[in-house]
Design an enzyme around this catalytic site. Structure first.
Site, PDB file in Angstrom:
ATOM      1  N   LYS A  86       0.843  -1.196   0.000  1.00  0.00           N
ATOM      2  CA  LYS A  86       0.000   0.000   0.000  1.00  0.00           C
ATOM      3  C   LYS A  86       0.874   1.241   0.000  1.00  0.00           C
ATOM      4  O   LYS A  86       2.006   1.200   0.506  1.00  0.00           O
ATOM      5  CB  LYS A  86      -0.887   0.022   1.256  1.00  0.00           C
ATOM      6  N   THR A 160     -15.542  -3.777  -8.709  1.00  0.00           N
ATOM      7  CA  THR A 160     -15.680  -3.890  -7.248  1.00  0.00           C
ATOM      8  C   THR A 160     -17.147  -4.064  -6.879  1.00  0.00           C
ATOM      9  O   THR A 160     -17.505  -4.927  -6.061  1.00  0.00           O
ATOM     10  CB  THR A 160     -15.076  -2.653  -6.553  1.00  0.00           C
ATOM     11  N   ALA A 268     -16.160  -1.245   1.724  1.00  0.00           N
ATOM     12  CA  ALA A 268     -15.227  -0.400   2.469  1.00  0.00           C
ATOM     13  C   ALA A 268     -14.081  -1.236   3.027  1.00  0.00           C
ATOM     14  O   ALA A 268     -14.307  -2.310   3.598  1.00  0.00           O
ATOM     15  CB  ALA A 268     -15.953   0.333   3.591  1.00  0.00           C
ATOM     16  N   ASN A 269     -12.869  -0.760   2.836  1.00  0.00           N
ATOM     17  CA  ASN A 269     -11.692  -1.487   3.318  1.00  0.00           C
ATOM     18  C   ASN A 269     -11.563  -1.345   4.829  1.00  0.00           C
ATOM     19  O   ASN A 269     -11.861  -0.301   5.384  1.00  0.00           O
ATOM     20  CB  ASN A 269     -10.422  -0.913   2.670  1.00  0.00           C
TER      21      ASN A 269
HETATM   22  N1  LIG Z   1     -13.249   1.838  -5.906  1.00  0.00           N
HETATM   23  C1  LIG Z   1     -12.855   0.579  -5.808  1.00  0.00           C
HETATM   24  O1  LIG Z   1     -12.649  -0.131  -6.802  1.00  0.00           O
HETATM   25  C2  LIG Z   1     -12.662  -0.034  -4.445  1.00  0.00           C
HETATM   26  C3  LIG Z   1     -12.068  -1.314  -4.353  1.00  0.00           C
HETATM   27  C4  LIG Z   1     -11.936  -1.914  -3.083  1.00  0.00           C
HETATM   28  C5  LIG Z   1     -12.377  -1.237  -1.956  1.00  0.00           C
HETATM   29  N2  LIG Z   1     -12.919   0.020  -2.082  1.00  0.00           N
HETATM   30  C6  LIG Z   1     -13.342   0.705  -0.867  1.00  0.00           C
HETATM   31  O2  LIG Z   1     -14.742   0.948  -0.932  1.00  0.00           O
HETATM   32  C7  LIG Z   1     -15.059   2.183  -0.285  1.00  0.00           C
HETATM   33  C8  LIG Z   1     -15.792   3.085  -1.269  1.00  0.00           C
HETATM   34  O3  LIG Z   1     -14.966   3.295  -2.400  1.00  0.00           O
HETATM   35  P1  LIG Z   1     -15.369   4.371  -3.523  1.00  0.00           P
HETATM   36  O4  LIG Z   1     -14.405   4.184  -4.635  1.00  0.00           O
HETATM   37  O5  LIG Z   1     -16.837   4.309  -3.776  1.00  0.00           O
HETATM   38  O6  LIG Z   1     -15.020   5.735  -2.755  1.00  0.00           O
HETATM   39  P2  LIG Z   1     -15.644   7.177  -3.026  1.00  0.00           P
HETATM   40  O7  LIG Z   1     -14.665   8.132  -2.433  1.00  0.00           O
HETATM   41  O8  LIG Z   1     -16.078   7.334  -4.431  1.00  0.00           O
HETATM   42  O9  LIG Z   1     -16.993   7.162  -2.132  1.00  0.00           O
HETATM   43  C9  LIG Z   1     -16.985   7.138  -0.748  1.00  0.00           C
HETATM   44  C10 LIG Z   1     -18.201   7.952  -0.289  1.00  0.00           C
HETATM   45  O10 LIG Z   1     -18.324   7.785   1.123  1.00  0.00           O
HETATM   46  C11 LIG Z   1     -18.724   9.035   1.670  1.00  0.00           C
HETATM   47  N3  LIG Z   1     -18.389   9.022   3.089  1.00  0.00           N
HETATM   48  C12 LIG Z   1     -17.166   9.106   3.668  1.00  0.00           C
HETATM   49  N4  LIG Z   1     -17.268   8.977   5.005  1.00  0.00           N
HETATM   50  C13 LIG Z   1     -18.585   8.795   5.257  1.00  0.00           C
HETATM   51  C14 LIG Z   1     -19.340   8.582   6.448  1.00  0.00           C
HETATM   52  N5  LIG Z   1     -18.734   8.542   7.647  1.00  0.00           N
HETATM   53  N6  LIG Z   1     -20.676   8.412   6.346  1.00  0.00           N
HETATM   54  C15 LIG Z   1     -21.281   8.461   5.144  1.00  0.00           C
HETATM   55  N7  LIG Z   1     -20.613   8.652   3.980  1.00  0.00           N
HETATM   56  C16 LIG Z   1     -19.302   8.817   4.044  1.00  0.00           C
HETATM   57  C17 LIG Z   1     -17.993  10.067   0.855  1.00  0.00           C
HETATM   58  O11 LIG Z   1     -18.636  11.332   0.932  1.00  0.00           O
HETATM   59  C18 LIG Z   1     -18.080   9.451  -0.557  1.00  0.00           C
HETATM   60  O12 LIG Z   1     -19.232   9.900  -1.259  1.00  0.00           O
HETATM   61  C19 LIG Z   1     -13.717   2.742   0.220  1.00  0.00           C
HETATM   62  O13 LIG Z   1     -13.501   2.297   1.542  1.00  0.00           O
HETATM   63  C20 LIG Z   1     -12.702   2.081  -0.683  1.00  0.00           C
HETATM   64  O14 LIG Z   1     -11.422   1.988  -0.075  1.00  0.00           O
HETATM   65  C21 LIG Z   1     -13.093   0.615  -3.289  1.00  0.00           C
END
Ligand SMILES: NC(=O)c1ccc[n+]([C@@H]2O[C@H](COP(=O)([O-])OP(=O)(O)OC[C@H]3O[C@@H](n4cnc5c(N)ncnc54)[C@H](O)[C@@H]3O)[C@@H](O)[C@H]2O)c1
Length: 357
Positions: A86, A160, A268-269
């Site tokens: 990471k 994902t 969410a990770n």
């Molecule tokens: N994008 C991928 O391919 C991928 C792959 C594996 C894991 N993930 C994990 O999945 C999760 C979402 O990824 P993403 O790409 O959609 O991210 P993103 O940044 O597009 O969306 C995350 C959303 O969560 C909201 N948010 C943050 N904290 C919050 C809270 N406490 N309460 C409510 N909403 C909140 C943000 O405003 C944002 O709209 C992350 O943890 C990411 O690490 C994503």
């Protein structure tokens, strides 16, 4: 472990089981960059590059250590020929100017290049496929998920979300004894790239989906039938399924004590603030599908398309197979009386990476 480039006085490294940890101040950007390689025993370490504000360098290093360790587990469960790594860069709260941001990406690329191929990065919070194109160019190939127009596999969010649906459908069958999500009340925390795709596919399949996001500006984008917005705390609502799709650490001893969902599965990770929350959820008869298995669709897609030469249908079949693994994991956990986290570790220890073609 070697080459810890910043003198640390307040972080105990005694329990660190990583192969390498680099903490460097970027020469161009002045920003602190941490790269952790947890394991290369199954192949080069892989894991995304996260750029976001952290309260301190300590918290950023803690995060990079936890996230890279989880990536080793994720790769093993997905049968990928890789270990976990990471990158985390801790930036100020204000957005960086385009030139400062490019300086940071160049510093990150230089740090990754120093690892000589033992770590390959990808997009994560705060980074894009375009950033990966620059890192790929500067490191001679050490980045996944460049835009498709540049020969990469592009944005991983669709894959994902696909993997989370496979995990969710399998878990719903195990817990609720139904093959359809129609009529289930499902709460999604985080209406970002992945949360939105999951919410819309569940609503299209007849679920009653309620979504929330810290960003109230997204409320107007919740438009389709079956989807409703809430500003209340979804953790404390009666739900058939809770989908954490925001940031990690949602499930603490306090929130797990209050949680009223029957099943938790989402992308969410690092959803658990600490491993003991897994036992707490089990005691409360809440089935938690570990994020290391549910969120693997994106990384499976990137590795299969860019490295293993799988075509799209073969890759999609590998992502669908997350569902079969979730069924095995939940069955093993229930029949052995162990937590789903312990079952994930047991499955990872028994896994074999798929052959490269
Ligand atoms: N994008 C991928 O391919 C991928 C792959 C594996 C894991 N993930 C994990 O999945 C999760 C979402 O990824 P993403 O790409 O959609 O991210 P993103 O940044 O597009 O969306 C995350 C959303 O969560 C909201 N948010 C943050 N904290 C919050 C809270 N406490 N309460 C409510 N909403 C909140 C943000 O405003 C944002 O709209 C992350 O943890 C990411 O690490 C994503």
């Amino acid at each position: 472990m070697h080459d810890v480039g910043v003198n640390r006085t307040d972080l105990s490294l005694d329990s660190v089981d990583h192969e390498e940890l680099y903490v460097v101040r970027g020469p161009r950007s002045g920003i602190t960059i941490s790269v952790a390689v947890h394991s290369t025993s199954s192949g080069p370490a892989i894991g995304g590059c996260r750029i976001k504000p952290y309260p301190s360098v300590d918290t950023a290093v803690d995060d990079v250590l936890r996230l890279s360790r989880a990536m080793t587990l994720k790769c093993a469960l997905a049968d990928l020929p890789h270990g976990g790594g990471k990158t985390v860069a801790t930036v100020p709260d204000q957005p960086l100017s385009p030139s400062a941001r490019e300086a940071l990406i160049r510093d990150i690329a230089e740090t990754i290049a120093r690892l000589g191929g033992r770590y390959i990065t990808g997009p994560d919070i705060g980074t894009t496929p375009e950033d990966m194109a620059l890192i790929h160019r500067l490191t001679s190939g050490l980045a996944f998920c460049r835009p498709e127009t540049l020969g990469g596999s592009g944005n991983s969010s669709v894959a994902t979300a696909h993997g989370v649906r496979a995990a969710l459908d399998a878990a719903v069958s195990h817990v609720h004894h139904t093959e359809s999500v129609a009529g289930l009340r499902i709460g999604v925390i985080g209406f970002g790239s992945v949360g939105r795709l999951i919410s819309e596919s569940l609503a299209a399949d007849g679920a009653d989906v309620v979504v929330t996001d810290l960003n109230e500006g997204l409320r107007s984008q919740v438009r389709r039938p079956g989807l409703t917005w809430t500003s209340t705390d979804l953790l404390r609502q009666d739900l058939d399924v809770l989908v954490p799709a925001a940031t990690g650490g949602l499930l603490t001893t306090e929130t797990a004590a209050d949680c009223r969902a029957r099943l938790i599965v989402g992308p969410a990770n690092n959803q658990l603030a600490s491993d003991d929350v897994a036992a707490q959820l089990q005691e409360r008869n809440i089935t938690w599908v570990p994020d290391v298995i549910a969120s693997a669709g994106g990384i499976i897609h990137a590795v299969c398309r860019e490295e293993l030469a799988y075509d799209e249908p073969e890759t999609n079949a590998r992502i669908d197979a997350i569902g079969v693994k979730v069924t095995r994991l939940l069955t093993h956990a229930s029949s052995s009386g162990i937590t789903t986290l312990a079952a994930a570790h047991a499955m990872a220890n028994a896994s074999e990476p798929a052959p490269t073609r």
